[in-house]
Design an enzyme around this catalytic site. Structure first.
Site, PDB file in Angstrom:
ATOM      1  N   SER A  60      25.415 -16.337  18.509  1.00 59.28           N
ATOM      2  CA  SER A  60      25.274 -14.646  18.059  1.00 59.28           C
ATOM      3  C   SER A  60      23.990 -14.377  18.621  1.00 59.28           C
ATOM      4  CB  SER A  60      25.505 -14.812  16.838  1.00 59.28           C
ATOM      5  OG  SER A  60      24.379 -15.142  15.916  1.00 59.28           O
ATOM      6  N   LYS A  61      23.715 -12.898  18.567  1.00 64.12           N
ATOM      7  CA  LYS A  61      22.518 -12.497  18.904  1.00 64.12           C
ATOM      8  C   LYS A  61      21.221 -13.144  18.151  1.00 64.12           C
ATOM      9  CE  LYS A  61      22.735  -8.282  21.551  1.00 64.12           C
ATOM     10  NZ  LYS A  61      23.815  -7.289  21.740  1.00 64.12           N
ATOM     11  N   ARG A  62      21.720 -12.871  16.930  1.00 59.70           N
ATOM     12  CA  ARG A  62      20.676 -13.456  15.993  1.00 59.70           C
ATOM     13  C   ARG A  62      19.990 -14.969  16.466  1.00 59.70           C
ATOM     14  NH1 ARG A  62      21.583 -16.030  11.178  1.00 59.70           N
ATOM     15  NH2 ARG A  62      23.894 -15.959  11.508  1.00 59.70           N
ATOM     16  N   HIS A  63      21.090 -15.618  16.929  1.00 62.33           N
ATOM     17  CA  HIS A  63      21.002 -17.081  17.261  1.00 62.33           C
ATOM     18  C   HIS A  63      20.151 -17.156  18.632  1.00 62.33           C
ATOM     19  CE1 HIS A  63      24.272 -18.392  14.447  1.00 62.33           C
ATOM     20  NE2 HIS A  63      23.084 -18.302  13.921  1.00 62.33           N
ATOM     21  N   GLY A  64      20.086 -16.204  19.194  1.00 62.93           N
ATOM     22  CA  GLY A  64      19.653 -16.271  20.759  1.00 62.93           C
ATOM     23  C   GLY A  64      20.350 -16.078  21.871  1.00 62.93           C
TER      24      GLY A  64
END
Ligand code: GLU
Length: 472
Positions: free
Chosen positions: A242-246
């Site tokens: 996900s975005k939060r994960h990179g």
């Protein structure tokens, strides 16, 4: 003569160059470079609604920044639509494809029927062997591949191994839509063939497409390129990235201040291993990269590891190179333009003087920029809260006395400033730290910085004394 290796990177310009795409490009680049081959760049822009110039620019910029150069001109898939049509017509003429006049309603019914019967195959083949004279008037047909209905379609994938599909489960896929535009599946096959692509290395979300594309190759009597479908990158917890994960665009990593060679090094180890080696020069990477060492389980994105690798590249760079990298990166960094506006030969000289201490603490160019901020901040300094807290009335008295001692120094260098500060501490029976900390706060506005004597030297005598005076 040995075959020339040709790989390709084939992004759709419908979004930015995300981190997974960059890794795919890197793997294709490495594979070709090690073998004296070529990596081609094909922009799959047939989806006219969703393709944008901004996305295209981001792809080209991102690849260039990472140093992943492609061979020859960029190929735009949309410009080859005539050729795609020509090949579909050829299959039609050979009886290996057919016109299908099924209406959207009929297709929906077929899909529902297949679903309730638990069949993977959605299209029932109703126009496969029908006489064209039965075509309903005024309906523009699609062209479908007359795919085999028995037997198997097999891909010997370099990463996934042997993957088998039953032909009875695969639909007669559409090659040309009723408006004459090619489908993705058809365009990719024609382009890869015409471009002489020998190896297709891409995400394993395309594995089933690989089987369908193989059916087209077979119908055309063309050689199927070697395929290597690499597992997608997952988040640290194993879930979809996900975005939060990179799951960000390459430009975001540039904005976070990573050196391109550090990001490339991080990416090569995402899903590929060479023993337990972590750090690779470009030459080492090219020499070591091969398909059998690509793992079959998804790699997990790990920001801490990226930071460590980045810190390694920062420390391994010369002070001059780092300053040059920092200058290049300024347009992309928060507050970079502020520094860019102030950079003159004198400030460059100061940053270089402080660089050994700055790079010890830095994991990115952003850290370098932040660490060097005290050198280009204007007086009076904006103080961090923690630094403000250090400037107690007693600390201000210390600073006042030090101003007198330091003002007398000539020359002003690491030795003379250190001798003066130590002498002051001894004279007043204070610990060096209790003198150095308020000094650091007054000179940098922060509680962390390079060594205090480096700070004094980098700032120079006049600026140092002026900053100290601001605090008494
Ligand atoms: N254009 C496709 C994508 O961006 C890639 C197609 C391919 O590599 O065959 O996912």
């Amino acid at each position: 003569m040995a075959e020339t290796i040709v790989t390709r990177f084939a992004p759709s310009p419908t979004g930015f160059l995300h981190i997974g795409g960059a890794r795919t490009a890197l793997f294709n680049w490495l594979y070709a470079r090690a073998r004296g081959g070529k990596m081609l760049l094909r922009i799959e822009d047939t989806d006219r609604e969703r393709s944008t110039q901004a996305a295209l620019d981001a792809i080209l910029d991102g690849l260039s920044w990472l140093g992943l150069n492609w061979d020859g001109d960029v190929i735009y898939q949309f410009s080859r639509a005539d050729r795609h049509r020509e090949v579909a017509e050829e299959l039609l003429a050979k009886g290996l494809a057919y016109r299908c006049y099924a209406s959207p309603e009929e297709l929906t019914q077929m899909r529902e029927a297949a679903r309730s019967a638990g069949r993977a195959k959605l299209y029932d083949g109703r126009w496969r062997d029908r006489d064209p004279s039965e075509a309903p008037p005024g309906v523009k047909p699609v062209i479908r591949l007359k795919a085999p209905v028995t037997g198997e379609t097999v891909i010997e994938d370099k990463v996934q191994g042997r993957v088998v599909w039953k032909n009875e489960d695969l639909d007669d896929l559409v090659l040309l839509r009723s408006d004459g535009t090619p489908t993705y599946m058809h365009a990719v096959v024609v382009d890869d063939h015409d471009m002489g692509v020998t190896h297709i290395i891409r995400g394993d979300d395309h594995l089933t497409n690989g089987a369908r594309q193989k059916q087209i190759y077979d119908a055309l009597g063309w050689t199927v390129p070697v395929m290597a479908h690499i597992p997608l990158i997952h988040g640290p917890d194993g879930s979809k990235l996900s975005k939060r994960h990179g799951a960000l665009g390459v430009d975001a990593y540039r904005g976070m201040g990573y050196l391109p060679q550090a990001l490339r090094n991080y990416l090569v180890r995402l899903g590929w291993a060479h023993g337990d080696q972590e750090i690779f020069s470009t030459e080492e990477m090219i020499a070591a990269f091969d398909l059998p060492q690509i793992g079959r389980s998804p790699a997990r994105f790990d920001f801490a590891k990226l930071e460590n690798i980045s810190g390694h590249y920062i420390r391994a760079s010369s002070d001059e190179d780092l300053l040059a990298e920092l200058e290049k990166a300024l347009p992309y960094l928060a507050d970079g333009p502020v520094l860019a506006a102030k950079l003159n030969p004198d400030l460059r000289r100061k940053i270089l003087l402080a660089m050994p201490g700055l790079k010890e603490r830095a994991k990115s160019l952003v850290d370098l920029l932040e660490g060097s901020r005290f050198l280009w901040a204007s007086r009076p300094l904006t103080m961090e809260e923690k630094a403000k807290a250090l400037l107690t009335p007693e600390a201000r008295v210390i600073i006042g006395s030090l101003i007198t001692d330091l003002s007398a120094l000539n020359p002003w260098d690491a030795t003379t400033t250190e001798t003066a500060v130590r002498a002051y501490a001894e004279r007043t029976q204070a610990k060096l730290g209790s003198v150095a900390q308020p000094l650091r706060a007054a000179l940098t506005g922060r509680t962390t910085s390079p060594g205090i004597f480096e700070v004094l030297v980098a700032l120079g005598k006049d600026e140092s004394i002026a900053r100290l005076r601001d605090q008494v």
